[in-house]
Design a protein around this motif. Structure first.
Motif, mmCIF file in Angstrom:
data_model
loop_
_atom_site.group_PDB
_atom_site.id
_atom_site.type_symbol
_atom_site.label_atom_id
_atom_site.label_comp_id
_atom_site.label_asym_id
_atom_site.label_seq_id
_atom_site.Cartn_x
_atom_site.Cartn_y
_atom_site.Cartn_z
ATOM 1 N N ALA A 20 0.818 -1.207 0.000
ATOM 2 C CA ALA A 20 0.000 0.000 0.000
ATOM 3 C C ALA A 20 0.852 1.258 0.000
ATOM 4 O O ALA A 20 1.931 1.295 0.601
ATOM 5 C CB ALA A 20 -0.920 0.004 1.226
ATOM 6 N N SER A 21 0.350 2.270 -0.652
ATOM 7 C CA SER A 21 1.009 3.569 -0.692
ATOM 8 C C SER A 21 0.667 4.355 0.572
ATOM 9 O O SER A 21 -0.489 4.403 0.987
ATOM 10 C CB SER A 21 0.518 4.337 -1.925
ATOM 11 N N ARG A 22 1.667 4.976 1.193
ATOM 12 C CA ARG A 22 1.403 5.853 2.334
ATOM 13 C C ARG A 22 0.820 7.192 1.881
ATOM 14 O O ARG A 22 0.124 7.849 2.636
ATOM 15 C CB ARG A 22 2.685 6.106 3.135
ATOM 16 N N PHE A 23 1.104 7.587 0.647
ATOM 17 C CA PHE A 23 0.589 8.853 0.119
ATOM 18 C C PHE A 23 -0.916 8.720 -0.103
ATOM 19 O O PHE A 23 -1.389 7.691 -0.545
ATOM 20 C CB PHE A 23 1.313 9.196 -1.189
ATOM 21 N N ASN A 24 -1.663 9.735 0.210
ATOM 22 C CA ASN A 24 -3.127 9.732 0.127
ATOM 23 C C ASN A 24 -3.741 8.715 1.089
ATOM 24 O O ASN A 24 -4.694 8.017 0.763
ATOM 25 C CB ASN A 24 -3.622 9.468 -1.306
ATOM 26 N N GLU A 25 -3.217 8.675 2.311
ATOM 27 C CA GLU A 25 -3.667 7.674 3.281
ATOM 28 C C GLU A 25 -5.154 7.796 3.632
ATOM 29 O O GLU A 25 -5.785 6.805 3.991
ATOM 30 C CB GLU A 25 -2.819 7.718 4.547
ATOM 31 N N LEU A 26 -5.728 8.965 3.491
ATOM 32 C CA LEU A 26 -7.158 9.140 3.738
ATOM 33 C C LEU A 26 -7.969 8.211 2.828
ATOM 34 O O LEU A 26 -9.014 7.696 3.225
ATOM 35 C CB LEU A 26 -7.564 10.599 3.485
ATOM 36 N N VAL A 27 -7.471 7.972 1.639
ATOM 37 C CA VAL A 27 -8.121 7.085 0.675
ATOM 38 C C VAL A 27 -7.584 5.660 0.794
ATOM 39 O O VAL A 27 -8.350 4.695 0.740
ATOM 40 C CB VAL A 27 -7.910 7.602 -0.763
ATOM 41 N N VAL A 28 -6.297 5.513 0.988
ATOM 42 C CA VAL A 28 -5.665 4.192 0.950
ATOM 43 C C VAL A 28 -6.016 3.349 2.174
ATOM 44 O O VAL A 28 -6.248 2.141 2.036
ATOM 45 C CB VAL A 28 -4.134 4.319 0.779
ATOM 46 N N ASP A 29 -6.091 3.952 3.350
ATOM 47 C CA ASP A 29 -6.400 3.164 4.552
ATOM 48 C C ASP A 29 -7.721 2.398 4.427
ATOM 49 O O ASP A 29 -7.771 1.202 4.755
ATOM 50 C CB ASP A 29 -6.391 4.044 5.804
ATOM 51 N N PRO A 30 -8.810 3.021 3.943
ATOM 52 C CA PRO A 30 -10.037 2.236 3.753
ATOM 53 C C PRO A 30 -9.905 1.141 2.680
ATOM 54 O O PRO A 30 -10.559 0.096 2.776
ATOM 55 C CB PRO A 30 -11.074 3.280 3.323
ATOM 56 N N LEU A 31 -9.056 1.360 1.676
ATOM 57 C CA LEU A 31 -8.814 0.318 0.675
ATOM 58 C C LEU A 31 -8.152 -0.900 1.327
ATOM 59 O O LEU A 31 -8.528 -2.047 1.056
ATOM 60 C CB LEU A 31 -7.934 0.841 -0.461
ATOM 61 N N VAL A 32 -7.169 -0.643 2.186
ATOM 62 C CA VAL A 32 -6.478 -1.726 2.898
ATOM 63 C C VAL A 32 -7.472 -2.488 3.772
ATOM 64 O O VAL A 32 -7.500 -3.724 3.765
ATOM 65 C CB VAL A 32 -5.303 -1.177 3.734
ATOM 66 N N ILE A 49 -1.999 -12.511 6.328
ATOM 67 C CA ILE A 49 -2.069 -11.286 5.538
ATOM 68 C C ILE A 49 -0.955 -10.363 6.007
ATOM 69 O O ILE A 49 -0.961 -9.904 7.150
ATOM 70 C CB ILE A 49 -3.432 -10.581 5.695
ATOM 71 N N ASP A 50 0.015 -10.114 5.150
ATOM 72 C CA ASP A 50 1.111 -9.195 5.464
ATOM 73 C C ASP A 50 0.862 -7.872 4.758
ATOM 74 O O ASP A 50 0.210 -7.831 3.703
ATOM 75 C CB ASP A 50 2.451 -9.784 5.031
ATOM 76 N N LEU A 51 1.403 -6.797 5.324
ATOM 77 C CA LEU A 51 1.200 -5.450 4.797
ATOM 78 C C LEU A 51 2.535 -4.737 4.714
ATOM 79 O O LEU A 51 3.273 -4.686 5.699
ATOM 80 C CB LEU A 51 0.228 -4.694 5.706
ATOM 81 N N ALA A 52 2.863 -4.223 3.541
ATOM 82 C CA ALA A 52 4.092 -3.450 3.335
ATOM 83 C C ALA A 52 3.704 -2.091 2.771
ATOM 84 O O ALA A 52 2.868 -2.013 1.864
ATOM 85 C CB ALA A 52 5.029 -4.174 2.370
ATOM 86 N N TYR A 53 4.303 -1.049 3.307
ATOM 87 C CA TYR A 53 3.993 0.309 2.843
ATOM 88 C C TYR A 53 5.110 0.852 1.962
ATOM 89 O O TYR A 53 6.289 0.737 2.295
ATOM 90 C CB TYR A 53 3.786 1.245 4.019
ATOM 91 N N ALA A 54 4.710 1.444 0.856
ATOM 92 C CA ALA A 54 5.616 2.170 -0.038
ATOM 93 C C ALA A 54 5.358 3.660 0.168
ATOM 94 O O ALA A 54 4.258 4.053 0.557
ATOM 95 C CB ALA A 54 5.338 1.794 -1.490
ATOM 96 N N GLU A 59 6.301 3.702 -6.223
ATOM 97 C CA GLU A 59 7.177 2.714 -5.595
ATOM 98 C C GLU A 59 6.496 1.355 -5.385
ATOM 99 O O GLU A 59 7.149 0.387 -4.989
ATOM 100 C CB GLU A 59 7.685 3.250 -4.248
ATOM 101 N N LEU A 60 5.218 1.263 -5.633
ATOM 102 C CA LEU A 60 4.493 0.001 -5.435
ATOM 103 C C LEU A 60 5.048 -1.165 -6.261
ATOM 104 O O LEU A 60 5.175 -2.278 -5.740
ATOM 105 C CB LEU A 60 3.005 0.181 -5.734
ATOM 106 N N PRO A 61 5.366 -0.964 -7.549
ATOM 107 C CA PRO A 61 5.812 -2.106 -8.355
ATOM 108 C C PRO A 61 7.052 -2.822 -7.817
ATOM 109 O O PRO A 61 7.114 -4.052 -7.865
ATOM 110 C CB PRO A 61 6.093 -1.494 -9.735
ATOM 111 N N LEU A 62 8.006 -2.081 -7.291
ATOM 112 C CA LEU A 62 9.222 -2.729 -6.793
ATOM 113 C C LEU A 62 8.913 -3.600 -5.577
ATOM 114 O O LEU A 62 9.353 -4.751 -5.504
ATOM 115 C CB LEU A 62 10.302 -1.704 -6.453
ATOM 116 N N LEU A 63 8.134 -3.066 -4.616
ATOM 117 C CA LEU A 63 7.781 -3.887 -3.460
ATOM 118 C C LEU A 63 6.945 -5.091 -3.875
ATOM 119 O O LEU A 63 7.106 -6.185 -3.333
ATOM 120 C CB LEU A 63 7.029 -3.054 -2.420
#
Length: 156
Positions: A20-32, A49-54, A59-63
């Protein structure tokens, strides 16, 4: 006609990595949260279920690729939000991010699902993160379940 393969959505016997992207967390947190809710609803133990933040969507594709090539995961789910601004940065990020996620999947032969919102406004993004338009994180997790199930059927 020969065999027909359809996703079964049975309880997964594999681990999943949410990137998950840390940028735009207001939107991304509910997606997670939506993705996790989907996986647990379909029988996955939350401990699998593991969670890694980019830092951001670029930067998502590399992770995702590192996770897919690790051999630890049956699927990778990429979640983020790229919201159009006044510059061409949006087009560059969306294009490279989408290509990178596709390449990670093809190179690793692990389903790498793109659950990254690409919208014109924050309002559109919020709608897709759990209000009017459903939760696209949930939808991405469903795609991961289906892809892994079909792939397992084809390979067995």
């Amino acid at each position: 006609m020969g065999a027909v393969y359809l996703g079964t959505y049975e309880p997964p016997k594999w681990r999943v990595l949410i990137v998950a992207s840390r940028f735009n967390e207001l939107v991304v947190d509910p997606l997670v949260e939506g993705a996790k809710r989907c996986l647990v609803r379909h029988g996955m133990d939350e401990a699998n279920i593991d969670l890694a933040y980019a830092p951001g969507a670029a930067e998502l594709p590399l992770l995702a690729k590192v996770g897919a090539k690790s051999g630890r995961y049956g699927a990778i789910i990429c979640l983020g939000a790229v919201i159009r601004g006044a510059t061409s940065h949006y087009d560059v990020v969306v294009s490279s991010m989408a290509s990178g996620i596709l390449n990670a999947s093809l190179e690793s032969e692990v389903p790498v699902i793109m659950g990254v919102l690409t919208t014109d406004s924050i309002e559109q993004a919020l709608e897709r993160a759990g209000t009017k338009a459903g939760n696209k994180g949930f939808d991405a997790a469903m795609a991961a379940l289906e892809m892994r199930s079909v792939m397992d059927q084809i390979q067995s």
